[in-house]
Design an enzyme around this catalytic site. Structure first.
Site: not given
Length: 347
Positions: A163, A189
């Site tokens: 990521k 999140v």
């Protein structure tokens, strides 16, 4: 397709992508979405139908995946915007970390190159909190968009690496792009909220396992939570608001819950499942020991007992984004799973 603005959304059968497509179509955009396999078209239609949308005349589903560059040029033809959500999901039993990292970086570059060639105005990248928090052992103030995961630290999970490196590659690309194309990134999140089918993301499996009584004790892991509907809305704000160009945005409510807190929220909201829900935590040293033998536990063991506070001040101030509470998101996940029969009804 009409002369409406066309948005390309990659990975259309995914949890976040399906909600983005739903909101774009509801707001009057035309959408072209990619799937690895056209067999997924029926699933996308079903998800959008479950989301309350019956008119799919402005949706086009095409085949393209992140391991081949060729199809992306035609995918981006005539597009005004692109939202790149697709990413290799965490394979927990990979042989080497390159299996996760390489496709993530290449995929981002294939999408950006094709978007740039086709004069797309702006690309919104779905990055992750994993590109922010990893490798910071002693954080004492909430994580913000200014922070990047520190990949020089040992033992960073390949998913977080993939990521971080994919988002870095995107910003490097845009810095050198001469077409004037813009980039924004959204870093969610743990994403909760209503699932639209039995095919949903890895962060929701924890709710399914809790309600089904599969989790006897929970690790001591704190996390931010955010509703998928608000994550989708933030992507669209990041696509349309002039101020969002060149910015990254943490998609978080700013609240932090332990996994035991999550179990307790479910216990209060769904008393019929109370007997299935755990009341104990797993000591972290025990979890770390177990993770040595079981690679499936590695990602969890690395975040146990770690600080996880986050701030959404930037998205709120800059984009006027107002997410619903984390508690509401967690309850909506469970309710949708019960409604769709993913979790058996208990009375």
């Amino acid at each position: 397709m009409t002369n409406k603005q066309l948005v390309v959304v990659t990975g259309g059968s995914g949890f976040i992508a399906s909600h983005i497509i739903l909101q774009l179509l509801q707001q009057g955009y035309a959408v072209r979405t990619t799937v690895r396999n056209l067999d997924k078209r029926a699933l996308i239609n079903k998800m959008l139908h479950n989301g309350g949308l019956s008119d799919l005349s402005q949706l086009e589903v095409v085949a393209a995946d992140l391991t081949h560059e060729e199809p992306w040029n035609s995918v981006m033809a005539a597009a005004d915007y692109a939202i790149h959500v697709a990413s290799p999901t965490p394979t927990l039993n990979f042989k080497n970390e390159d299996e996760m990292i390489r496709p993530a970086i290449n995929g981002v570059l294939y999408v950006l190159r094709a978007a740039s060639r086709n004069h797309v105005k702006r690309v919104v990248l779905t990055s992750a909190y994993g590109a922010i928090f990893a490798g910071h052992p002693n954080q004492t103030t909430p994580f913000t968009e200014e922070v990047w995961s520190d990949l020089s630290q040992p033992n960073i999970h390949p998913y977080q690496k993939s990521k971080t490196m994919a988002e870095r590659a995107a910003w490097d690309f845009i810095a050198n792009d001469t077409t004037g194309m813009e980039l924004a990134a959204v870093n969610p999140v743990a994403v909760m909220g209503p699932v639209l089918s039995a095919d949903f993301s890895h962060s929701n499996i924890q709710i399914q396992d809790l309600l089904n009584g599969k989790t006897k004790a929970v690790p001591r892991v704190d996390s931010g939570y955010v509703d998928v509907r608000d994550v989708a809305a933030l992507h669209i704000l990041a696509m349309t608001k002039p101020a969002a160009a060149g910015q990254r945005f943490l998609a978080t409510t700013g609240e932090t819950y332990s996994m035991l807190d999550v179990a307790n929220i479910l216990r209060t909201a769904f008393p019929a499942y109370a007997a299935n829900l755990p009341t104990k935590t797993v000591p972290t040293p025990l979890l770390k020991l177990a993770a040595k033998a079981n690679p499936m536990l590695r990602m969890v063991a690395q975040v146990a007992d770690k600080y996880a506070e986050t701030s959404n001040a930037k998205a709120v101030a800059m984009l006027d984004w107002h997410p619903r509470s984390a508690k509401e998101a967690i309850i909506a996940t469970a309710q949708s799973m019960i409604d769709l029969g993913i979790v058996p009804q208990m009375h």
